[in-house]
Design a protein around this motif. Sequence first.
Motif, PDB file in Angstrom:
ATOM      1  N   SER A 405       0.816  -1.220   0.000  1.00  0.00           N
ATOM      2  CA  SER A 405       0.000   0.000   0.000  1.00  0.00           C
ATOM      3  C   SER A 405       0.845   1.264   0.000  1.00  0.00           C
ATOM      4  CB  SER A 405      -0.929   0.014   1.220  1.00  0.00           C
ATOM      5  OG  SER A 405      -1.807  -1.085   1.200  1.00  0.00           O
ATOM      6  N   TYR A 406       2.134   1.148   0.306  1.00  0.00           N
ATOM      7  CA  TYR A 406       2.998   2.330   0.238  1.00  0.00           C
ATOM      8  C   TYR A 406       3.262   2.762  -1.206  1.00  0.00           C
ATOM      9  CZ  TYR A 406       4.153   2.414   5.210  1.00  0.00           C
ATOM     10  OH  TYR A 406       4.089   2.541   6.577  1.00  0.00           O
ATOM     11  N   LYS A 407       2.912   1.932  -2.161  1.00  0.00           N
ATOM     12  CA  LYS A 407       3.107   2.297  -3.566  1.00  0.00           C
ATOM     13  C   LYS A 407       1.864   3.003  -4.085  1.00  0.00           C
ATOM     14  CE  LYS A 407       5.125   2.125  -7.672  1.00  0.00           C
ATOM     15  NZ  LYS A 407       6.480   2.522  -8.027  1.00  0.00           N
ATOM     16  N   GLN A 408       2.029   4.210  -4.590  1.00  0.00           N
ATOM     17  CA  GLN A 408       0.939   4.972  -5.199  1.00  0.00           C
ATOM     18  C   GLN A 408       0.769   4.501  -6.635  1.00  0.00           C
ATOM     19  OE1 GLN A 408      -1.320   6.952  -4.305  1.00  0.00           O
ATOM     20  NE2 GLN A 408      -1.920   8.214  -6.002  1.00  0.00           N
ATOM     21  N   GLU A 409      -0.437   4.045  -6.976  1.00  0.00           N
ATOM     22  CA  GLU A 409      -0.658   3.444  -8.290  1.00  0.00           C
ATOM     23  C   GLU A 409      -1.284   4.407  -9.293  1.00  0.00           C
ATOM     24  OE1 GLU A 409       0.536   0.747  -9.103  1.00  0.00           O
ATOM     25  OE2 GLU A 409       0.712  -0.572  -7.374  1.00  0.00           O
ATOM     26  N   ARG A 410      -1.711   5.586  -8.852  1.00  0.00           N
ATOM     27  CA  ARG A 410      -2.305   6.562  -9.770  1.00  0.00           C
ATOM     28  C   ARG A 410      -1.575   7.895  -9.654  1.00  0.00           C
ATOM     29  NH1 ARG A 410      -8.564   6.379  -8.239  1.00  0.00           N
ATOM     30  NH2 ARG A 410      -7.612   6.306  -6.178  1.00  0.00           N
ATOM     31  N   GLY A 411      -1.537   8.625 -10.756  1.00  0.00           N
ATOM     32  CA  GLY A 411      -0.852   9.916 -10.728  1.00  0.00           C
ATOM     33  C   GLY A 411       0.645   9.721 -10.607  1.00  0.00           C
ATOM     34  N   LEU A 412       1.215  10.270  -9.553  1.00  0.00           N
ATOM     35  CA  LEU A 412       2.642  10.130  -9.280  1.00  0.00           C
ATOM     36  C   LEU A 412       2.896   8.732  -8.705  1.00  0.00           C
ATOM     37  CD1 LEU A 412       5.518  11.272  -8.886  1.00  0.00           C
ATOM     38  CD2 LEU A 412       4.738  12.176  -6.676  1.00  0.00           C
ATOM     39  N   HIS A 413       3.596   7.872  -9.456  1.00  0.00           N
ATOM     40  CA  HIS A 413       3.797   6.475  -9.058  1.00  0.00           C
ATOM     41  C   HIS A 413       5.007   6.346  -8.128  1.00  0.00           C
ATOM     42  CE1 HIS A 413       1.088   4.299 -12.009  1.00  0.00           C
ATOM     43  NE2 HIS A 413       0.999   5.558 -12.402  1.00  0.00           N
ATOM     44  N   TYR A 414       4.906   6.901  -6.934  1.00  0.00           N
ATOM     45  CA  TYR A 414       6.041   6.846  -6.021  1.00  0.00           C
ATOM     46  C   TYR A 414       5.842   5.739  -4.994  1.00  0.00           C
ATOM     47  CZ  TYR A 414       3.137   9.161  -2.482  1.00  0.00           C
ATOM     48  OH  TYR A 414       2.145   9.463  -1.575  1.00  0.00           O
ATOM     49  N   HIS A 415       6.931   5.302  -4.380  1.00  0.00           N
ATOM     50  CA  HIS A 415       6.852   4.344  -3.277  1.00  0.00           C
ATOM     51  C   HIS A 415       7.154   5.087  -1.985  1.00  0.00           C
ATOM     52  CE1 HIS A 415       7.272   0.853  -0.775  1.00  0.00           C
ATOM     53  NE2 HIS A 415       6.986   0.046  -1.778  1.00  0.00           N
ATOM     54  N   GLY A 416       6.213   5.052  -1.054  1.00  0.00           N
ATOM     55  CA  GLY A 416       6.339   5.828   0.165  1.00  0.00           C
ATOM     56  C   GLY A 416       7.568   5.479   0.985  1.00  0.00           C
ATOM     57  N   ARG A 417       7.919   4.188   1.044  1.00  0.00           N
ATOM     58  CA  ARG A 417       9.093   3.795   1.831  1.00  0.00           C
ATOM     59  C   ARG A 417      10.373   4.326   1.205  1.00  0.00           C
ATOM     60  NH1 ARG A 417       9.577  -1.763   0.726  1.00  0.00           N
ATOM     61  NH2 ARG A 417      10.691  -0.972  -1.104  1.00  0.00           N
ATOM     62  N   ASP A 418      10.538   4.116  -0.095  1.00  0.00           N
ATOM     63  CA  ASP A 418      11.764   4.556  -0.764  1.00  0.00           C
ATOM     64  C   ASP A 418      11.885   6.077  -0.741  1.00  0.00           C
ATOM     65  OD1 ASP A 418      12.020   1.879  -1.240  1.00  0.00           O
ATOM     66  OD2 ASP A 418      11.393   1.981  -3.338  1.00  0.00           O
ATOM     67  N   ALA A 419      10.750   6.750  -0.946  1.00  0.00           N
ATOM     68  CA  ALA A 419      10.770   8.213  -0.918  1.00  0.00           C
ATOM     69  C   ALA A 419      11.063   8.725   0.494  1.00  0.00           C
ATOM     70  CB  ALA A 419       9.453   8.773  -1.430  1.00  0.00           C
ATOM     71  N   ALA A 420      10.599   8.001   1.525  1.00  0.00           N
ATOM     72  CA  ALA A 420      10.875   8.404   2.901  1.00  0.00           C
ATOM     73  C   ALA A 420      12.373   8.339   3.185  1.00  0.00           C
ATOM     74  CB  ALA A 420      10.113   7.509   3.876  1.00  0.00           C
ATOM     75  N   VAL A 421      13.034   7.299   2.681  1.00  0.00           N
ATOM     76  CA  VAL A 421      14.480   7.186   2.863  1.00  0.00           C
ATOM     77  C   VAL A 421      15.180   8.376   2.215  1.00  0.00           C
ATOM     78  CG1 VAL A 421      16.524   5.808   2.312  1.00  0.00           C
ATOM     79  CG2 VAL A 421      14.421   4.676   3.060  1.00  0.00           C
ATOM     80  N   MET A 422      14.754   8.747   1.019  1.00  0.00           N
ATOM     81  CA  MET A 422      15.402   9.862   0.324  1.00  0.00           C
ATOM     82  C   MET A 422      15.120  11.190   1.024  1.00  0.00           C
ATOM     83  SD  MET A 422      17.448  10.866  -1.915  1.00  0.00           S
ATOM     84  CE  MET A 422      17.728   9.264  -2.666  1.00  0.00           C
ATOM     85  N   ARG A 423      13.894  11.385   1.522  1.00  0.00           N
ATOM     86  CA  ARG A 423      13.618  12.629   2.241  1.00  0.00           C
ATOM     87  C   ARG A 423      14.477  12.720   3.494  1.00  0.00           C
ATOM     88  NH1 ARG A 423       7.963  15.459   4.555  1.00  0.00           N
ATOM     89  NH2 ARG A 423       9.088  17.274   5.358  1.00  0.00           N
ATOM     90  N   ALA A 424      14.602  11.603   4.213  1.00  0.00           N
ATOM     91  CA  ALA A 424      15.455  11.601   5.409  1.00  0.00           C
ATOM     92  C   ALA A 424      16.891  11.933   5.043  1.00  0.00           C
ATOM     93  CB  ALA A 424      15.377  10.235   6.090  1.00  0.00           C
ATOM     94  N   LYS A 425      17.370  11.400   3.941  1.00  0.00           N
ATOM     95  CA  LYS A 425      18.742  11.671   3.526  1.00  0.00           C
ATOM     96  C   LYS A 425      18.935  13.148   3.210  1.00  0.00           C
ATOM     97  CE  LYS A 425      22.264  10.049   0.255  1.00  0.00           C
ATOM     98  NZ  LYS A 425      22.544   9.094  -0.854  1.00  0.00           N
ATOM     99  N   MET A 426      17.968  13.744   2.531  1.00  0.00           N
ATOM    100  CA  MET A 426      18.091  15.144   2.138  1.00  0.00           C
ATOM    101  C   MET A 426      17.978  16.090   3.329  1.00  0.00           C
ATOM    102  SD  MET A 426      16.021  15.271  -1.463  1.00  0.00           S
ATOM    103  CE  MET A 426      16.784  14.649  -2.967  1.00  0.00           C
ATOM    104  N   GLU A 427      17.237  15.689   4.354  1.00  0.00           N
ATOM    105  CA  GLU A 427      17.035  16.567   5.509  1.00  0.00           C
ATOM    106  C   GLU A 427      17.856  16.116   6.722  1.00  0.00           C
ATOM    107  OE1 GLU A 427      13.059  17.958   6.188  1.00  0.00           O
ATOM    108  OE2 GLU A 427      12.422  17.375   4.180  1.00  0.00           O
TER     109      GLU A 427
END
Length: 816
Positions: A405-427
Amino acid sequence: MSVLYVEVAVALPVIGTYYYRVPSELRQKVAVGRQVLVPFGRRRLTGYILEIKQQLPADVEVAIRDIIQVRTEECHFSEPHLPFYRWLSNYYLAPMGEVIRSALPRGTSTSTRRIAGISEAGLVALRKSSLEDEETAVLSLLREHPPMTLKQIRNRLPDCNAGLICRRLERRGLILWEDQLQEPKIKPRYLKMVRTSQDLDVTNLHEQELEAKELEILTLLKAGPRLLKDLKEQVGNGYYWIRKMAERGLLTVGAEEVYRDPMGAIAVESSPPQELSVDQQQALQTVCQALKERSFASFLLHGVTGSGKTEVYLGATAEAMRLGQRSLVLVPEIGLTAQMEGLFRQRFQSKVAILHSGLGSGERRDEWVRVRRGEVDVVVGARSALFAPLDLLGLIVVDEEHDGSYKQERGLHYHGRDAAVMRAKMERAVVIMGSATPALSSFYNALKGKFRLLSLPERIDSRPLPKVTIIDMRHQRQGDLISQPLRQALADTLTHGKQALLLINRRGYANFLLCRTCGHVSHCPNCAVSLTWHRTGEELRCHLCGLAMSVPSSCPQCEGKTLKPFGFGTQRIEAEVKRLLPGARVQRMDRDTTRSKQAHRKLLNDLHRGRTDILVGTQMIAKGHDFPNITLVGVVSGDIALQWPDFRAAENTFQVLTQVAGRAGRGESPGNVLVQTYNPGHYSIEFAKNHDYLGFFNEEMNFRHELGYPPYRRLILFQLAGNVEERTQEAAQLLAAKCQEICGKRSELSRELEMLGPVAAPLGKVKGKHRWQLLLKSKRVVPLLDVGRQLVNWGYGEFKGFGVSLTADVDPISLI
C-alpha cells in the motif's frame, strides 16, 4: 532595476520547468512556493514558483514571457522541501507540477479548467444543418449549456466520441476553448469566539459588581477562549449575558480561524510506557545516538510480530522531541492510523497531527496548516503524509515497511518507503523501517550495508509465537468453506471467552454467478473481469471500476433460471460463520464496510472492548493491530495470492500469512493459527508455518536471481491505455521501436538493458481502457532512468491526439 526571473512548474503532464519574467508591479509578491498564473502557448495556466533568479540559465533559448498574476500570498511549500520534490520528479519520471499537486491537500490551490463554448461560426453551421449527427449533438449541447469541460460533454453524450469530435470542431473554428480560473474549494473556517478583554483585570473585579451569570461566564473563560455557540449552550440565556458583558467591555466577540478536528475519541487506550526488553533497549539506544548526531541514518527494524516495535518508535519520537526535532510516522493503510494515532496522542497529547486521504477536505487542510505553522511535533498518517511540510525533521518511521500500500498506483507512481528514505537523507534525518516480514529488497539492502539492521527476535515477555497448523483442504469434505478443525477451533475459542479473526482476502459473497444451463458468466463491460456477487443489496459489482447492477432473475443469454454462485468472499464467510455459530457476535471489515469516515474506528473499538467475538475481513485485519484477547486466527484460503501471475506472488503470500498469524496470542493466552490451503507443500506456506523469514528469504532470492527480478534487477513498467484496442497496440509497438532506436545508438545501453514486450497487460481492459505494457530491466538504475526519461518525453509528444495515455512506473510492485 535588475530584471527578476522565476522558475515555474505548471500543472500539466510535461517534463521540465519553465522560466518567466517578473513585471515590476509583482516583484514584491513573488516567493518560492507561491502560486502564479502564467501564459503557456495560447493558454493561461496556474503554476508554482520554484526559484527566483536575476539571470537566466545559459541553456534557456526560448522567448521569455511575463507572469500574469501572483494568485496567493500564501506559500504552499518552502525552499528546503524543493530538493525532495525535484528528486521525486527526476526519479519517478513525473512532471514537477504533478509532484507538487500530489504533495498539497486537494482543493487548497487555485486551478484552471479548460472549457468549450460554441462560436458564431458554430451557430451558423447549426442553422445550416450541414453537420454529422455527432457534431450536431455536441454543438447543440454547447448552445444550450455553455460553457462545458470535455468531461462534462462526455458525461452528457456517452455514446459520442467527444474528444475526437471536439478536436474536429475546434480545427474548423466551430467551438472555442478557454481556461477558466477556479478558486480554492477548501478555505479556512471562521467561527465566533468569546474572550475576556485584554485590558480586563479579573482579580480587581468585586463579585458584587457581577451578576451570577457574568461570574459564571468569566470563570469558564479562565481556561481560555470559547466558541460563542458552545458558551451559549453552557450558560442559561447565554447570548443575552455575553452581549451585555461585551457592551460593558468585559468580553470581546469576534470571528477567528478555528481548526476542524479530525481525531475524535482515541481508538485504543494505550497503557503507560512499558519497561523495554534488552533487545528493545539496544535498538532504541542505537537510534537515539543517530538522532543526537543529527546526520542521516537508515535502520531496518526486523522484529517478530508482538516484539514491541511500536515502543521503539515511541521512544525514538520522545528523544527527537527532547532534541527539538520533529517526527513523521507512516502507516500503510488508513485503517491502521486510528490505533497508531491513539498511542501517539496518549503519549504526546495535542502535539500530534493526522494526515491521510480519509479525512474530510477541510480537516485535511487544517491539519496541514497546523503542521506548516509549526504547531505540532509529530505527524501520523498514511502514504500521503510523507509530504507533510515539517521543518526541523529529525525522524521518519515507516511501519510495516513491506506493505504494498505504500506504492501509489495513480498519478505520481512513487513508493512511500523509498521516498521516505530519500527525504530523510536530504534533511539529515533518521529513518526507521519496521516489519516482521521485511520486503526482500529492504533485507537485501540491510545485508549489503545500505541500511543498518536492528533485530527484535522475541515477543514481549518472551511470549511464544502462535502455533500454525496447515489444513489440507484436499482431505476435507468437499464443499465446506470452513473445515471441521477450524469450525471446532472457533467454537472452543468462544467457549473460553476469547476472540478470533478470520482472513479471506476477497470481497463480496461469490466470485461470479454462473448459468448452469449455458455456462454464461456476467462480465464487466468496462473491464476484463467477471462481476462479483454482493448479497448485501443483491448486486453484481466490478471491483475495478465500481460498476454495479442488479442480480438478474434469469440468465441474460439463454433466460435460464439456473444461476449459481461460485467462489466465496468476506460476505459469504460472514454468513457461514453466523450459520455455524448462531450465538456469536460476528462483524466484517473490508472496503465495503469501511467506506464511512469513522467505520474503521468503530469496528476496532468494538473488537477492543469485547463487543465482537469473530471479525471476518480482508488483509486490512492482517497487520499492525494489537488485541490481547485474540487467541485464534483462521485463514480461509491461503492460496489466493499464489494464483496471481506476478513475480511477487510467493512473497505476498508469505507476508500475509505471517502477519495475520501474528495477531494471535499477543496477551497472556497462547495463540493458534489454522491455515486452509490446497497447496500445503508450497515453500511460502511452509516457511510461514514455521515463522522462518530467513528460510523464505534465501529460497525466494534464488528464484529472483535466476529470473532477473528485483532486487537483482531494476524495473520500469510502461503502461499504455486507450479506448481503441488497435490504437493502443500500435502505440505500444511504436514505443518499443523507439526504445530499440535509443538503445541502438549507444552500444552500452544495448548491453545493459533488457526489453520485454510489448504485450497486452494481464488485465487487458480496466475502466473502459485497453491496456498494453512494456517492461525494461537493468542491473543499474542510471541507464534505466536515462532511457525511461527519453521515452516519456517522446511519448508525451508522440501520443498527443493519439487517444492513448502513457505512464511510467519505476520500481513497480506488480506487473498486472
